[in-house]
Structure formats: C-alpha cells, structure tokens
Design a protein around this motif. Structure first.
Motif, short mmCIF file in Angstrom:
data_model
loop_
_atom_site.label_atom_id
_atom_site.label_comp_id
_atom_site.label_asym_id
_atom_site.label_seq_id
_atom_site.Cartn_x
_atom_site.Cartn_y
_atom_site.Cartn_z
N LEU A 198 0.80 -1.22 0.00
CA LEU A 198 0.00 0.00 0.00
C LEU A 198 0.84 1.28 0.00
O LEU A 198 0.31 2.38 -0.13
N ASN A 199 2.15 1.14 0.21
CA ASN A 199 3.07 2.29 0.17
C ASN A 199 2.75 3.37 1.19
O ASN A 199 3.11 4.53 1.00
N HIS A 200 2.07 2.99 2.25
CA HIS A 200 1.72 3.96 3.29
C HIS A 200 1.45 3.23 4.59
O HIS A 200 0.69 2.25 4.61
N PRO A 201 2.07 3.65 5.69
CA PRO A 201 2.00 2.87 6.94
C PRO A 201 0.61 2.74 7.54
O PRO A 201 0.30 1.69 8.11
N ALA A 202 -0.23 3.77 7.46
CA ALA A 202 -1.53 3.71 8.14
C ALA A 202 -2.43 2.63 7.55
O ALA A 202 -2.92 1.76 8.30
N PRO A 203 -2.72 2.60 6.25
CA PRO A 203 -3.55 1.52 5.72
C PRO A 203 -2.87 0.15 5.80
O PRO A 203 -3.55 -0.87 5.93
N GLU A 204 -1.55 0.13 5.72
CA GLU A 204 -0.84 -1.15 5.87
C GLU A 204 -1.08 -1.74 7.25
O GLU A 204 -1.36 -2.93 7.40
N ALA A 205 -0.98 -0.88 8.28
CA ALA A 205 -1.22 -1.34 9.65
C ALA A 205 -2.66 -1.80 9.83
O ALA A 205 -2.93 -2.81 10.48
N ALA A 206 -3.60 -1.05 9.24
CA ALA A 206 -5.02 -1.42 9.35
C ALA A 206 -5.28 -2.77 8.68
O ALA A 206 -6.01 -3.61 9.22
N ALA A 207 -4.69 -2.98 7.51
CA ALA A 207 -4.87 -4.25 6.80
C ALA A 207 -4.29 -5.41 7.59
O ALA A 207 -4.91 -6.48 7.70
N LEU A 208 -3.12 -5.20 8.17
CA LEU A 208 -2.47 -6.26 8.93
C LEU A 208 -3.29 -6.62 10.17
O LEU A 208 -3.50 -7.80 10.48
N ARG A 209 -3.78 -5.61 10.89
CA ARG A 209 -4.59 -5.88 12.08
C ARG A 209 -5.89 -6.60 11.71
O ARG A 209 -6.36 -7.47 12.44
N HIS A 210 -6.46 -6.21 10.59
CA HIS A 210 -7.74 -6.80 10.17
C HIS A 210 -7.59 -8.27 9.77
O HIS A 210 -8.41 -9.11 10.15
N PHE A 211 -6.55 -8.57 9.01
CA PHE A 211 -6.44 -9.91 8.43
C PHE A 211 -5.67 -10.90 9.30
O PHE A 211 -5.83 -12.11 9.12
N TRP A 212 -4.84 -10.43 10.23
CA TRP A 212 -4.04 -11.37 11.01
C TRP A 212 -4.89 -12.41 11.73
O TRP A 212 -4.58 -13.62 11.68
N PRO A 213 -5.99 -12.04 12.40
CA PRO A 213 -6.79 -13.08 13.07
C PRO A 213 -7.44 -14.05 12.09
O PRO A 213 -7.83 -15.15 12.47
N LYS A 214 -7.56 -13.67 10.82
CA LYS A 214 -8.21 -14.50 9.81
C LYS A 214 -7.22 -15.45 9.12
O LYS A 214 -7.64 -16.34 8.37
N LEU A 215 -5.93 -15.26 9.35
CA LEU A 215 -4.93 -16.08 8.68
C LEU A 215 -4.94 -17.51 9.23
O LEU A 215 -4.92 -17.73 10.44
N SER A 216 -4.97 -18.46 8.33
CA SER A 216 -4.90 -19.87 8.73
C SER A 216 -3.48 -20.21 9.18
O SER A 216 -2.52 -19.55 8.78
N PRO A 217 -3.32 -21.22 10.02
CA PRO A 217 -1.97 -21.65 10.38
C PRO A 217 -1.16 -22.01 9.13
O PRO A 217 -1.63 -22.75 8.27
N GLY A 218 0.02 -21.45 9.04
CA GLY A 218 0.86 -21.68 7.87
C GLY A 218 0.68 -20.65 6.77
O GLY A 218 1.37 -20.70 5.75
N ALA A 219 -0.25 -19.71 6.97
CA ALA A 219 -0.49 -18.67 5.96
C ALA A 219 0.75 -17.78 5.80
O ALA A 219 1.50 -17.54 6.75
N MET A 220 0.94 -17.29 4.58
CA MET A 220 2.10 -16.46 4.25
C MET A 220 1.69 -15.00 4.17
O MET A 220 0.64 -14.67 3.60
N VAL A 221 2.53 -14.13 4.72
CA VAL A 221 2.32 -12.68 4.63
C VAL A 221 3.58 -12.06 4.03
O VAL A 221 4.68 -12.22 4.58
N VAL A 222 3.43 -11.36 2.91
CA VAL A 222 4.56 -10.69 2.27
C VAL A 222 4.29 -9.19 2.27
O VAL A 222 3.24 -8.74 1.82
N PHE A 223 5.26 -8.43 2.80
CA PHE A 223 5.19 -6.97 2.80
C PHE A 223 6.12 -6.48 1.69
O PHE A 223 7.33 -6.72 1.73
N ASP A 224 5.58 -5.77 0.74
CA ASP A 224 6.38 -5.41 -0.43
C ASP A 224 7.49 -4.43 -0.10
O ASP A 224 8.61 -4.57 -0.60
N ASP A 225 7.22 -3.41 0.70
CA ASP A 225 8.19 -2.33 0.92
C ASP A 225 8.73 -2.29 2.34
O ASP A 225 9.25 -1.27 2.78
N TYR A 226 8.63 -3.38 3.06
CA TYR A 226 8.96 -3.41 4.49
C TYR A 226 10.35 -2.87 4.79
O TYR A 226 10.52 -2.02 5.67
#
Length: 251
Positions: free
Chosen positions: A188-216
């Motif tokens: 997303l190239n911006h910390p605020a929506p990136e943080a919101a997306a991560l908080r929203h989807f983390w509880p929904k991630l299945s065990p073993g799910a992959m998360v890639v941050f493009d510009d980390y």
C-alpha cells in the motif's frame, strides 16, 4: 593479457589500501567481486537461476503485460511466487492489499494457473499518489496506479476467482466477508492503511499462511518498517527482513 589483468588488479588493491589508511576521511573503499545480478537495489553473485525457469519467465512476462512496462523487480517477484505457491496448501482465500495495475497479482495468477479460488484485490484503482512518510493523498497521475477498476477487471478476466474490492483501506475491509486467509500481500506504500490491513487480516490467517510486505525494508519506507514492526509486536509475531526490501511472516 593475463599479466595486464593481474597488474590492474594489484594496482586497484594497492590504491584501495592507500586510501583506506589515510587520516582525512572515515570512508573506506571495498573491492567486491563482480555481481551477476544487479536489479532493484539488490546486487549479488548468489544463485539466481530462477531467471531461466520457464514458469517464472511466463509469470513475469504476464506481470509486465498487466503493468505496461518492466519494473525490473525479478527477485521480489520470485519471493512472492514462492510464498503464493507455498500458500496453496493452506486453507483460505488469497488477498492483496494494493494492486495497482495488477503486476504482482497477474504474476501469481499465471504462475499458479488460477481458477475459481477466491483472490481478493483491495485498491482504489485510481491514479493517486501516496508518499511513504506522509499521511496525505494526492492525485498525481503516477504510472504505478490504475486508471480505473474496469481496466484492472479486464486484465484479470481469465481468472474467475479474482474479485476486486474497490475503495480505501480501512474503509473497504468490511465490504467482503473473508473468514480464512492463506496468503496476504501488502503493498500500500503507506504505513496507516498497511497497519489497518495487517490488524484486520491477522486473526483470519490460517496456520501456515504467508504474509509478504512489499516495501517493508525498502529504502525510503522507514515509516512502514516501524509501523509493521509495531503491529507485529502487538499481535505477537515477527517479520523477517529480506534483501529484496520485502518482509516475510508466517502465521
């Protein structure tokens, strides 16, 4: 010719040694082997035979077709394809937050021969510019961004599982009900929506799910780096920093 090369090599080594012993500067010269791979701020002689893999080349060419030009981000695409391929074995949908014209998403779909598995693409799909260390959104017509959702839908029309979620984050996160996620790509190239997306989807991630941050870990995106680490600490996990500038986490 071999003697000339040896003399040149010896001369360079001596000159570097003389420079490094001088008392006038704290800088030093370091001679490194010639790199075989030099793209996207990554220079290395390590194995990069994936460039010759027909499947990788096909996926990358499809990405270039979607974007209209070549970003030269071969190793980043290689990492993303590996993560997506690994996530195929994990239950749940695929999600990308920040799609633009569909460069990365197209590479994933071509590489995995995408069919009807849900793949949600979150973006405004508008030509807006968001600077990494600012909370301001402008409307500069950057070629990175799409010129409308219809253009992107046409690009993904061969993959029925792909669904566009049009809007800003976090506002659009509730527009679809996604119970389980196997793969999450945040670009997303911006910390605020990136943080919101991560908080929203983390509880929904299945065990073993992959998360890639493009510009980390990419130069110029220090605010995103700090923000992602803060959220990761809050949620109880850590992110590995990759030499491509990406970040990687596994649920």
């Amino acid at each position: 010719m071999n003697r000339v090369r040896w003399l040149l090599h010896w001369s360079l080594v001596r000159l570097a040694g003389v420079f490094n012993r001088n008392p006038w500067t704290s800088y030093k010269l370091k001679l490194v082997p010639r790199a075989d791979y030099d793209h996207d701020a990554l220079t290395t002689s390590h194995n990069h035979s994936f460039l010759d893999d027909p499947d990788f080349r096909s996926a990358y060419e499809r990405a270039v077709q979607a974007a209209g030009w070549d970003y030269g981000i071969y190793w980043r695409v290689h990492v993303l394809l590996w993560a997506a391929r690994t996530a195929l074995k994990v239950p749940g949908a695929f999600v990308e937050c920040g799609t633009g014209r569909g460069f990365m998403g197209s590479a994933v779909c071509r590489h995995l021969a995408w069919s009807d598995r849900p793949f949600y693409l979150f973006d405004t799909f508008q030509p807006e510019m968001v600077t990494p260390d600012s909370s301001r959104r402008g409307h500069a017509h950057s070629p990175v961004y799409a010129r409308g959702a219809q253009e992107v839908r046409r690009n993904f029309r061969d993959w029925p599982g792909v669904q566009l979620v049009v809007g800003t984050i976090p506002e659009s996160l509730g527009d679809v009900n996604i119970e389980h996620v196997a793969f999450l790509h945040i670009d997303l190239n911006h910390p605020a929506p990136e943080a919101a997306a991560l908080r929203h989807f983390w509880p929904k991630l299945s065990p073993g799910a992959m998360v890639v941050f493009d510009d980390y870990a990419y130069t110029g995106f220090e605010a995103s780096y700090r923000s992602a680490n803060q959220v990761a600490e809050e949620l109880g996990f850590s992110i590995v920093s990759l030499p491509t500038g990406q970040g990687l986490a596994i649920k």
